[in-house]
Design an enzyme around this catalytic site. Structure first.
Site, PDB file in Angstrom:
ATOM      1  N   CYS A  15       0.878  -1.172   0.000  1.00 38.31           N
ATOM      2  CA  CYS A  15       0.000   0.000   0.000  1.00 38.31           C
ATOM      3  C   CYS A  15       0.914   1.221   0.000  1.00 38.31           C
ATOM      4  O   CYS A  15       2.097   1.108  -0.305  1.00 38.31           O
ATOM      5  CB  CYS A  15      -0.982  -0.014   1.173  1.00 38.31           C
ATOM      6  N   ARG A  21      -3.240  -1.035   5.267  1.00 33.54           N
ATOM      7  CA  ARG A  21      -3.723  -2.112   4.404  1.00 33.54           C
ATOM      8  C   ARG A  21      -2.715  -3.233   4.202  1.00 33.54           C
ATOM      9  O   ARG A  21      -3.045  -4.413   4.359  1.00 33.54           O
ATOM     10  CB  ARG A  21      -4.139  -1.536   3.046  1.00 33.54           C
ATOM     11  N   ASP A 132      -8.136   3.165   1.276  1.00 30.82           N
ATOM     12  CA  ASP A 132      -7.271   3.572   2.379  1.00 30.82           C
ATOM     13  C   ASP A 132      -8.156   4.041   3.536  1.00 30.82           C
ATOM     14  O   ASP A 132      -8.871   5.026   3.407  1.00 30.82           O
ATOM     15  CB  ASP A 132      -6.342   4.702   1.932  1.00 30.82           C
TER      16      ASP A 132
END
Length: 161
Positions: A15, A21, A132
């Protein structure tokens, strides 16, 4: 959905900052591998496309959400390195921006071919990106974990074949 995972022995989750994540993806996959007795069969790691959070533990909100699901939420943020393209067989981008950043870093078509969008592996969710959750509320972290559990379980089923 992508299906050719027969030679995959290492997976890198990516990420942007490697605090929400991607470490969650790493921890979900580790837990699934552990439950299947396959923890020593696959190298799993995570990284970010930026180095802003390097050395930091996973985000406390993501860690709390993960622990409620029995995830250890271990790890330390780091930036993607050029040698990751040699070390990992499958590089999973959480969203299109990180996919593009990884593709730009790839030094060859073979390296670029290792990069996949994580949501390509989800079966129970129609999302095309793992959003996100950093600037949102608690539900965002739960949704990310739902996506990661979905995609990681599908990846594991393909790896076991």
């Amino acid at each position: 959905m992508s299906s050719n995972l027969e030679n995959v022995r290492s997976i890198l989750f990516v990420c942007m900052g490697n605090i929400c994540r991607s470490p969650a993806g790493e921890n979900v996959m580790r837990k699934l591998l552990q439950e299947e007795g396959l923890a020593s069969d696959l190298l799993v790691d995570s990284a970010g496309t930026i180095n802003f959070h390097s050395g930091n533990a996973p985000d406390s909100r993501m860690s709390a959400a993960g622990r409620r699901r029995g995830l250890p939420m271990t790890g330390s943020a780091r930036q993607v390195r050029q040698d990751d393209f040699q070390k990992f067989d499958l590089i999973l981008a959480m969203d299109n921006e990180n996919y593009a950043n990884l593709a730009h870093l790839a030094a060859s078509p073979a390296e670029e071919a290792k990069i996949k969008r994580f949501c390509e592996f989800c079966a129970d969710h129609s999302d095309t990106e793992v959003p996100d959750p950093y600037y949102g509320g608690a539900q965002g972290f739960e949704h990310v974990l739902d996506l990661l559990e979905d995609g990681c379980s599908q990846i594991l089923q393909k790896l076991k074949k």
